[in-house]
Design a protein around this motif. Structure first.
Motif, PDB file in Angstrom:
ATOM      1  N   LEU A 291       0.839  -1.204   0.000  1.00  0.00           N
ATOM      2  CA  LEU A 291       0.000   0.000   0.000  1.00  0.00           C
ATOM      3  C   LEU A 291       0.875   1.255   0.000  1.00  0.00           C
ATOM      4  CD1 LEU A 291      -2.878   1.083   0.015  1.00  0.00           C
ATOM      5  CD2 LEU A 291      -2.720   1.240   2.494  1.00  0.00           C
ATOM      6  N   ALA A 292       1.951   1.227   0.808  1.00  0.00           N
ATOM      7  CA  ALA A 292       2.837   2.396   0.863  1.00  0.00           C
ATOM      8  C   ALA A 292       3.399   2.675  -0.534  1.00  0.00           C
ATOM      9  CB  ALA A 292       3.967   2.140   1.863  1.00  0.00           C
ATOM     10  N   GLU A 293       3.793   1.622  -1.255  1.00  0.00           N
ATOM     11  CA  GLU A 293       4.356   1.818  -2.599  1.00  0.00           C
ATOM     12  C   GLU A 293       3.308   2.360  -3.555  1.00  0.00           C
ATOM     13  OE1 GLU A 293       6.085  -1.894  -3.799  1.00  0.00           O
ATOM     14  OE2 GLU A 293       7.643  -1.712  -2.268  1.00  0.00           O
ATOM     15  N   LEU A 294       2.090   1.838  -3.429  1.00  0.00           N
ATOM     16  CA  LEU A 294       1.013   2.297  -4.323  1.00  0.00           C
ATOM     17  C   LEU A 294       0.739   3.780  -4.097  1.00  0.00           C
ATOM     18  CD1 LEU A 294      -1.191   1.320  -6.353  1.00  0.00           C
ATOM     19  CD2 LEU A 294      -2.683   0.983  -4.405  1.00  0.00           C
ATOM     20  N   VAL A 295       0.706   4.185  -2.833  1.00  0.00           N
ATOM     21  CA  VAL A 295       0.370   5.576  -2.502  1.00  0.00           C
ATOM     22  C   VAL A 295       1.514   6.526  -2.877  1.00  0.00           C
ATOM     23  CG1 VAL A 295      -0.093   7.121  -0.544  1.00  0.00           C
ATOM     24  CG2 VAL A 295      -1.275   4.932  -0.694  1.00  0.00           C
ATOM     25  N   GLN A 296       2.751   6.074  -2.704  1.00  0.00           N
ATOM     26  CA  GLN A 296       3.893   6.980  -2.901  1.00  0.00           C
ATOM     27  C   GLN A 296       4.455   6.943  -4.321  1.00  0.00           C
ATOM     28  OE1 GLN A 296       4.456   9.101  -0.711  1.00  0.00           O
ATOM     29  NE2 GLN A 296       3.407   8.168   1.045  1.00  0.00           N
ATOM     30  N   ALA A 297       4.034   6.005  -5.165  1.00  0.00           N
ATOM     31  CA  ALA A 297       4.663   5.852  -6.486  1.00  0.00           C
ATOM     32  C   ALA A 297       4.614   7.156  -7.281  1.00  0.00           C
ATOM     33  CB  ALA A 297       3.937   4.757  -7.263  1.00  0.00           C
ATOM     34  N   GLY A 298       5.597   7.351  -8.164  1.00  0.00           N
ATOM     35  CA  GLY A 298       5.621   8.544  -9.013  1.00  0.00           C
ATOM     36  C   GLY A 298       4.480   8.468 -10.024  1.00  0.00           C
ATOM     37  N   GLU A 299       4.085   9.616 -10.576  1.00  0.00           N
ATOM     38  CA  GLU A 299       2.954   9.678 -11.509  1.00  0.00           C
ATOM     39  C   GLU A 299       3.210   8.885 -12.792  1.00  0.00           C
ATOM     40  OE1 GLU A 299      -0.347  10.790 -11.991  1.00  0.00           O
ATOM     41  OE2 GLU A 299      -0.133  10.539  -9.835  1.00  0.00           O
ATOM     42  N   ASP A 300       4.508   8.640 -13.090  1.00  0.00           N
ATOM     43  CA  ASP A 300       4.826   7.918 -14.323  1.00  0.00           C
ATOM     44  C   ASP A 300       4.664   6.406 -14.134  1.00  0.00           C
ATOM     45  OD1 ASP A 300       6.844   8.045 -12.430  1.00  0.00           O
ATOM     46  OD2 ASP A 300       8.403   7.533 -13.881  1.00  0.00           O
ATOM     47  N   ARG A 301       4.380   5.964 -12.917  1.00  0.00           N
ATOM     48  CA  ARG A 301       4.268   4.526 -12.684  1.00  0.00           C
ATOM     49  C   ARG A 301       2.810   4.126 -12.441  1.00  0.00           C
ATOM     50  NH1 ARG A 301       7.127   2.773  -8.138  1.00  0.00           N
ATOM     51  NH2 ARG A 301       6.360   0.770  -8.861  1.00  0.00           N
ATOM     52  N   THR A 302       2.475   2.884 -12.762  1.00  0.00           N
ATOM     53  CA  THR A 302       1.077   2.451 -12.575  1.00  0.00           C
ATOM     54  C   THR A 302       1.027   1.147 -11.778  1.00  0.00           C
ATOM     55  OG1 THR A 302       1.237   1.394 -14.719  1.00  0.00           O
ATOM     56  CG2 THR A 302       0.089   3.510 -14.656  1.00  0.00           C
ATOM     57  N   PRO A 303       1.511   1.173 -10.531  1.00  0.00           N
ATOM     58  CA  PRO A 303       1.429  -0.053  -9.732  1.00  0.00           C
ATOM     59  C   PRO A 303      -0.029  -0.336  -9.361  1.00  0.00           C
ATOM     60  CG  PRO A 303       2.153   1.766  -8.377  1.00  0.00           C
ATOM     61  CD  PRO A 303       2.011   2.307  -9.765  1.00  0.00           C
ATOM     62  N   GLU A 304      -0.324  -1.538  -9.002  1.00  0.00           N
ATOM     63  CA  GLU A 304      -1.676  -1.855  -8.523  1.00  0.00           C
ATOM     64  C   GLU A 304      -1.599  -2.981  -7.505  1.00  0.00           C
ATOM     65  OE1 GLU A 304      -3.263  -3.138 -12.487  1.00  0.00           O
ATOM     66  OE2 GLU A 304      -3.881  -4.898 -11.342  1.00  0.00           O
ATOM     67  N   ILE A 305      -2.639  -3.057  -6.649  1.00  0.00           N
ATOM     68  CA  ILE A 305      -2.745  -4.169  -5.702  1.00  0.00           C
ATOM     69  C   ILE A 305      -3.966  -4.977  -6.109  1.00  0.00           C
ATOM     70  CG2 ILE A 305      -3.181  -4.825  -3.303  1.00  0.00           C
ATOM     71  CD1 ILE A 305      -1.772  -2.338  -2.391  1.00  0.00           C
TER      72      ILE A 305
END
Ligand SMILES: Nc1ncnc2c1ncn2[C@@H]1O[C@H](COP(=O)(O)OP(=O)(O)OP(=O)(O)O)[C@@H](O)[C@H]1O
Length: 445
Positions: A291-305
C-alpha cells in the motif's frame, strides 16, 4: 417449574436470563433462531415467557443423520409453546464448502436465510453465550486477526431489513445448562458437537476447560478485552469516515490528500473503504509495504494491488478501488425492445412512437479494438476515440470495457454511443431522429 408443562409461559425464569430478553427494543416480530440445541431451546422458552410476538425459525441444513428428528423436535416444541414456527431447508453441497469447510458453508447458508426472512422491525434472537464469545475470540486470534476480529460477536447489529440480537453473551454455558437441567428441559444433541476434527470443538473440549480451571475469571476477562477491541474498532471506523470526507472526491481517494496521512491512517482508511464496498482485504503478507508503494509511487508509474474480486489502482492523482468486471468477449447484437447486459452497463433500444414506422438498422455492441473514430455531428469531422476518452479522464481499465454501440448500414458502420458517456443525437434527446432511443445505464457500484 417444569419446562414441559403449562407453566412454560410463566415468567418465573431467573433474572439473569429473563432480564436481557425482556428488555429488548420494540419490534414487529421476535424470531428465535432455533437449532434445537440446549441454548436456543431455552432461549425460546424465555422469549415466549417475556413477549407475545415470538416465533421460531429453524434452518434444516440436512447435514446430520438426525436432521429430520431435530426438525420434528422443533415442531413439537413450538406446538407445545403455541409459538409459530418457520422451517427452512437448505442444501449445503459439499462442493460449496470452500476454504472454511462444511460448517462455514452451513453458517453462511443460515445467515442468507436470516437476511431473507427478516422484515423491517423484526428482531432475530440468537442464543450465543459467553463461552461462544471466548471461542470466537480465541479462534480468530489463532487464525490471525485485527481489532475487528478480536471484538468478537456484537450484542446486536443490523441484519437484512431487521436486526440481530444476542441477549446472553454475558451468560456462561454452565449457567444455561444448570437452568435447563433444573427445569427438566429436553433438547437435541448435535452429534457433530463432540468431533474434535472441527477447530471450534477442539477449542471447546480440549483447550478451554484447562484455561478456565487455571484462570477462573477467563470468560469475564475475554469479554472485557473483546469490548476494548470493539471500542478501538469503532474509533478506527470513525476516524476513517472523517478522513474519507477530507480525502475523497466522487468516490475516489485524492492521492495528494492521503499522502499527507501517516501510513497507519492510510492503511486504516483503505481497509475501511474495502470493507465498506463489501469486499475482503487482500491476503497479502506484505500488504503494508504494497500500500505504501502504491500511494507513494511517481505519476509515471502504474502499480496496482490485486485483491479477491477487485484491484486498487492509481490514475491522474486518484486512487481507485476497481471491482473486477467481465464483459462479453465478442460483439453482440442489440435487439429492439430487449435489454443487453454488458458488465455493469445495461443497454436498451426503445421506440419513441407506440407503433414505430420502421425497424431500426442492425445495432451492434463491442469493446474497443483500436483506431475507432467518433463523429459528434452528422457530416462533421471525426476524431479519435482514444484521444477523446483521455480528455474525458476515463481510466485505461474502464476504456477497455466500455460498450461501443454501432449502427450498421450496408457497407458502413457508425459509432453511435460510447458507454453511458456519449450518445449520438440520432438516438438520444427528446425527439431522436432515428425514431428509436438508445438507453445506456451503468449500475452504481
Ligand atoms: N440450524 C439452525 N437453525 C436456526 N438457528 C440456528 C441453527 N443453528 C444455530 N442457530 C443459532 O445460532 C446460535 C449459535 O449456533 P451454534 O452452532 O453455536 O449453536 P448450537 O450448538 O447449534 O445450538 P444451541 O446454541 O441451540 O445449543 C444458536 O444458539 C441458534 O440461535
Amino acid at each position: 417449574m417444569k419446562a414441559g408443562g403449562n407453566t412454560a409461559r410463566e415468567s418465573g425464569w431467573p433474572d439473569d436470563l429473563r432480564g436481557p430478553v425482556s428488555s429488548l427494543p420494540d419490534s414487529s416480530r421476535i424470531l428465535v433462531a432455533l437449532s434445537g440445541g440446549l441454548d436456543s431451546t431455552l432461549l425460546l422458552y424465555v422469549a415466549a415467557a417475556c413477549h407475545r410476538n415470538v416465533c421460531a425459525l429453524h434452518i434444516n441444513h440436512q447435514l446430520q443423520p438426525n436432521h429430520s428428528q431435530t426438525e420434528q423436535f422443533c415442531r413439537s416444541l413450538c406446538e407445545r409453546l403455541a409459538v409459530p414456527l418457520l422451517v427452512e431447508r437448505v442444501d449445503v453441497a459439499v462442493g460449496e464448502s470452500g476454504s472454511g469447510g462444511l460448517e462455514e458453508a452451513a453458517r453462511l447458508a443460515r445467515y442468507d436465510v436470516f437476511r431473507r426472512v427478516l422484515g423491517a422491525g423484526d428482531l432475530l434472537l440468537m442464543a450465543h453465550h459467553a463461552d461462544d464469545q471466548v471461542e470466537t475470540v480465541l479462534f480468530r486470534l489463532l487464525r490471525g486477526t485485527g481489532v475487528t476480529g478480536l471484538a468478537g460477536m456484537p450484542e446486536s447489529r443490523r441484519l437484512g431489513q431487521g436486526a440481530l440480537f444476542r441477549p446472553w453473551l454475558a451468560v456462561s454455558r454452565d449457567r444455561l445448562e444448570q437452568v435447563a437441567r433444573d427445569v427438566g428441559l429436553s433438547w437435541v444433541e448435535d452429534p457433530s458437537n463432540t468431533s474434535l476434527a472441527f477447530d471450534r470443538n477442539y477449542l471447546r473440549h480440549a483447550v478451554l476447560p484447562g484455561l478456565k480451571e487455571r484462570w477462573p475469571g477467563l470468560l469475564k476477562r475475554v469479554e472485557h478485552s473483546a469490548r476494548a477491541c470493539a471500542e478501538s474498532d469503532t474509533l478506527s471506523h470513525r476516524l476513517a469516515e472523517l478522513q474519507w470526507q477530507m480525502c475523497s472526491d466522487s468516490g475516489q481517494l485524492r492521492l495528494a490528500s492521503i499522502q499527507a496521512l501517516s501510513p497507519l491512517e492510510q492503511r486504516n482508511l483503505v481497509r475501511w473503504w474495502i470493507h465498506r464496498q463489501g469486499l475482503k482485504m487482500p491476503a497479502l503478507a506484505d500488504w503494508d509495504q504494497s500500500l505504501a508503494e502504491l500511494v507513494q509511487a511517481g505519476e509515471d508509474r502504474t502499480p496496482e494491488i490485486r485483491g479477491d474480486g477487485f484491484s486498487l489502482r492509481r490514475y491522474r492523482g486518484y486512487l481507485y478501488l476497481v471491482p473486477n468486471v467481465e464483459v462479453p468477449a465478442h460483439s453482440a447484437g442489440l435487439e429492439p425492445g430487449r435489454t443487453l447486459q454488458w458488465g455493469p452497463w445495461t443497454l436498451r433500444l426503445t421506440p419513441t412512437a407506440t407503433t414505430p414506422e420502421a425497424a431500426p438498422p442492425p445495432i451492434r455492441v463491442s469493446t474497443r479494438q483500436g483506431g475507432e473514430r467518433l463523429r459528434f455531428e452528422e457530416g462533421g469531422h471525426s476524431r479519435s476515440l482514444k484521444t477523446w476518452l483521455q480528455e474525458q479522464g476515463v481510466p485505461p481499465w474502464e476504456r477497455a470495457l466500455l460498450p461501443l454501440v454501432y449502427h450498421e448500414t450496408p457497407g458502413a458502420s457508425e459509432l453511435i454511443a460510447v458507454g453511458d458517456l456519449w450518445c449520438s443525437e440520432q438516438y438520444s434527446g427528446s425527439a431522436p431522429a432515428a425514431g428509436w432511443r438508445l438507453i445506456v445505464e451503468r449500475d452504481c457500484d
